[in-house]
Design a protein around this motif. Structure first.
Motif, PDB file in Angstrom:
ATOM      1  N   SER A  20       0.826  -1.211   0.000  1.00 58.62           N
ATOM      2  CA  SER A  20       0.000   0.000   0.000  1.00 58.62           C
ATOM      3  C   SER A  20       0.854   1.252   0.000  1.00 58.62           C
ATOM      4  O   SER A  20       0.546   2.240  -0.675  1.00 58.62           O
ATOM      5  N   TYR A  21       1.936   1.203   0.765  1.00 57.39           N
ATOM      6  CA  TYR A  21       2.845   2.345   0.811  1.00 57.39           C
ATOM      7  C   TYR A  21       3.459   2.615  -0.561  1.00 57.39           C
ATOM      8  O   TYR A  21       3.503   3.769  -1.021  1.00 57.39           O
ATOM      9  N   LEU A  22       3.923   1.579  -1.215  1.00 58.63           N
ATOM     10  CA  LEU A  22       4.535   1.760  -2.533  1.00 58.63           C
ATOM     11  C   LEU A  22       3.540   2.340  -3.536  1.00 58.63           C
ATOM     12  O   LEU A  22       3.883   3.201  -4.353  1.00 58.63           O
ATOM     13  N   LYS A  23       2.287   1.898  -3.462  1.00 58.02           N
ATOM     14  CA  LYS A  23       1.267   2.410  -4.377  1.00 58.02           C
ATOM     15  C   LYS A  23       0.963   3.880  -4.117  1.00 58.02           C
ATOM     16  O   LYS A  23       0.558   4.611  -5.032  1.00 58.02           O
ATOM     17  N   SER A  24       1.202   4.309  -2.876  1.00 58.67           N
ATOM     18  CA  SER A  24       0.892   5.703  -2.529  1.00 58.67           C
ATOM     19  C   SER A  24       1.985   6.673  -2.953  1.00 58.67           C
ATOM     20  O   SER A  24       1.783   7.893  -2.946  1.00 58.67           O
ATOM     21  N   LEU A  25       3.146   6.149  -3.339  1.00 60.05           N
ATOM     22  CA  LEU A  25       4.273   7.012  -3.662  1.00 60.05           C
ATOM     23  C   LEU A  25       4.073   7.731  -5.000  1.00 60.05           C
ATOM     24  O   LEU A  25       3.562   7.137  -5.969  1.00 60.05           O
ATOM     25  N   ASP A  26       4.486   8.954  -5.014  1.00 63.04           N
ATOM     26  CA  ASP A  26       4.579   9.698  -6.280  1.00 63.04           C
ATOM     27  C   ASP A  26       5.973   9.441  -6.826  1.00 63.04           C
ATOM     28  O   ASP A  26       6.909  10.175  -6.550  1.00 63.04           O
ATOM     29  N   ILE A  27       6.090   8.348  -7.638  1.00 56.87           N
ATOM     30  CA  ILE A  27       7.401   7.901  -8.097  1.00 56.87           C
ATOM     31  C   ILE A  27       8.117   9.000  -8.871  1.00 56.87           C
ATOM     32  O   ILE A  27       9.313   9.275  -8.681  1.00 56.87           O
ATOM     33  N   ASP A  28       7.403   9.679  -9.753  1.00 56.89           N
ATOM     34  CA  ASP A  28       8.039  10.701 -10.578  1.00 56.89           C
ATOM     35  C   ASP A  28       8.478  11.891  -9.750  1.00 56.89           C
ATOM     36  O   ASP A  28       9.404  12.613 -10.130  1.00 56.89           O
ATOM     37  N   GLY A  29       7.815  12.101  -8.603  1.00 54.04           N
ATOM     38  CA  GLY A  29       8.145  13.251  -7.775  1.00 54.04           C
ATOM     39  C   GLY A  29       9.246  12.987  -6.772  1.00 54.04           C
ATOM     40  O   GLY A  29       9.718  13.936  -6.116  1.00 54.04           O
ATOM     41  N   CYS A  30       9.656  11.728  -6.643  1.00 56.38           N
ATOM     42  CA  CYS A  30      10.687  11.412  -5.655  1.00 56.38           C
ATOM     43  C   CYS A  30      12.064  11.880  -6.118  1.00 56.38           C
ATOM     44  O   CYS A  30      12.362  11.848  -7.308  1.00 56.38           O
TER      45      CYS A  30
END
Length: 306
Positions: free
Chosen positions: A296-306
């Motif tokens: 769930s945590y991984l799905k919540s991440l804004d990958i492009d914004g990291c």
């Protein structure tokens, strides 16, 4: 095939694999500064040090005696697999018997002995250092950098091959041709009736793509006959002033059969940063306790914004 070469019909029965060697004396330079004061083998993959995964693989495969080759600054490996009376007593006093039992199970997993590699002179030298406790028996070698997920365990699969052929066996996997310069690469002939087993005709250490005889790369699991020790002594120092196990195996093919086995499973290269991170994420996702929340945590991440 030369007359001295072992064949399945004329082979000498050397018995079963009872011992495994774990080379663990390297510097771990790829993970500096984290490995300045901590062995790379003790870097945690979720909740276990990476060497424990290899130890558990050997134990789950039925190997009785383990030999860990250590060096300077590696005492924490011995401590990890030792009994920790004070910690166990503290866990018991705090009402955490499940954690006490978990800690004790690590110490009781197998009979473990240690030999010291005084100089880090390569994988071949580490294996040669274990000659005393191994004796004149065939044995397994497991490199903890390679974390393998397989059922049955990879080394068990290879032990079954050894039981059938009584020959040294190296684990291999297919790699992209552009990556052959990262591995020892075999030149082999498929054995009739098998799409996973090859007779090794030659080996090349880290060849460029244009020079590689195949894309079949040796990974960190070996079953070796005791003849490897003489081959290592005769090989001497190779590239980087080190004794290379690949060079000794190539020498061994001149006198006895060496097989290569394309193991059935998944390999993680925990000896380099990206592979270690991939393993951490995937092992965490498969963990029954951590997996759902971590997913769930991984799905919540804004990958492009990291």
């Amino acid at each position: 095939m030369c007359a001295a070469r072992q064949t399945r019909e004329t082979r000498r029965d050397m018995g079963h694999i009872r011992r495994a060697v774990f080379p663990a004396a390297g510097w771990g330079t790829r993970f500096l500064p984290a490995t300045k004061a901590q062995p790379k083998e003790m870097l945690p993959l979720v909740d276990k040090p990476i060497i424990q995964y290899a130890v558990e693989e050997a134990v789950d495969s039925g190997i009785e005696n383990l030999v860990i080759v250590t060096g300077r600054g590696k005492s924490s490996i011995e401590d990890h697999f030792d009994i920790a009376f004070e910690l166990e007593a503290a866990l018991e006093a705090r009402g955490k018997p499940h954690l006490r039992d978990l800690v004790r199970s690590v110490a009781e997993a197998a009979s473990i002995s240690y030999v010291r590699q005084k100089e880090a002179l390569g994988l071949g030298h580490a294996v040669l250092t274990a000659r005393g406790p191994v004796g004149n028996e065939p044995f397994a070698v497991l490199l903890s950098d390679d974390v393998l997920v397989a059922r049955p365990p990879c080394i068990r699969q290879m032990m079954d091959i050894f039981d059938a052929y009584q020959s040294s066996v190296v684990a291999i996997m297919e790699v992209p041709m552009r990556e052959t310069d990262r591995y020892g690469i075999i030149r082999g002939t498929p054995l009739p009736g098998s799409d996973r087993l090859y007779e090794v005709r030659g080996m090349v250490e880290k060849p460029a793509a244009g020079d590689a005889p195949s894309n079949l790369a040796i990974i960190g699991r070996y079953i070796l006959t005791p003849s490897i020790f003489e081959a290592l002594e005769a090989t001497g120092e190779g590239s980087g002033g080190e004794i290379q196990l690949t060079d000794a195996l190539r020498r061994l093919t001149a006198t006895e059969r060496v097989l290569a086995y394309k193991f059935d499973g998944r390999r993680y290269d925990a000896g380099e940063k990206l592979g270690f991170l991939k393993a951490t994420v995937e092992f965490a996702l498969r963990d029954q306790e951590l997996g759902p929340a971590f997913r769930s945590y991984l799905k919540s991440l804004d990958i492009d914004g990291c």
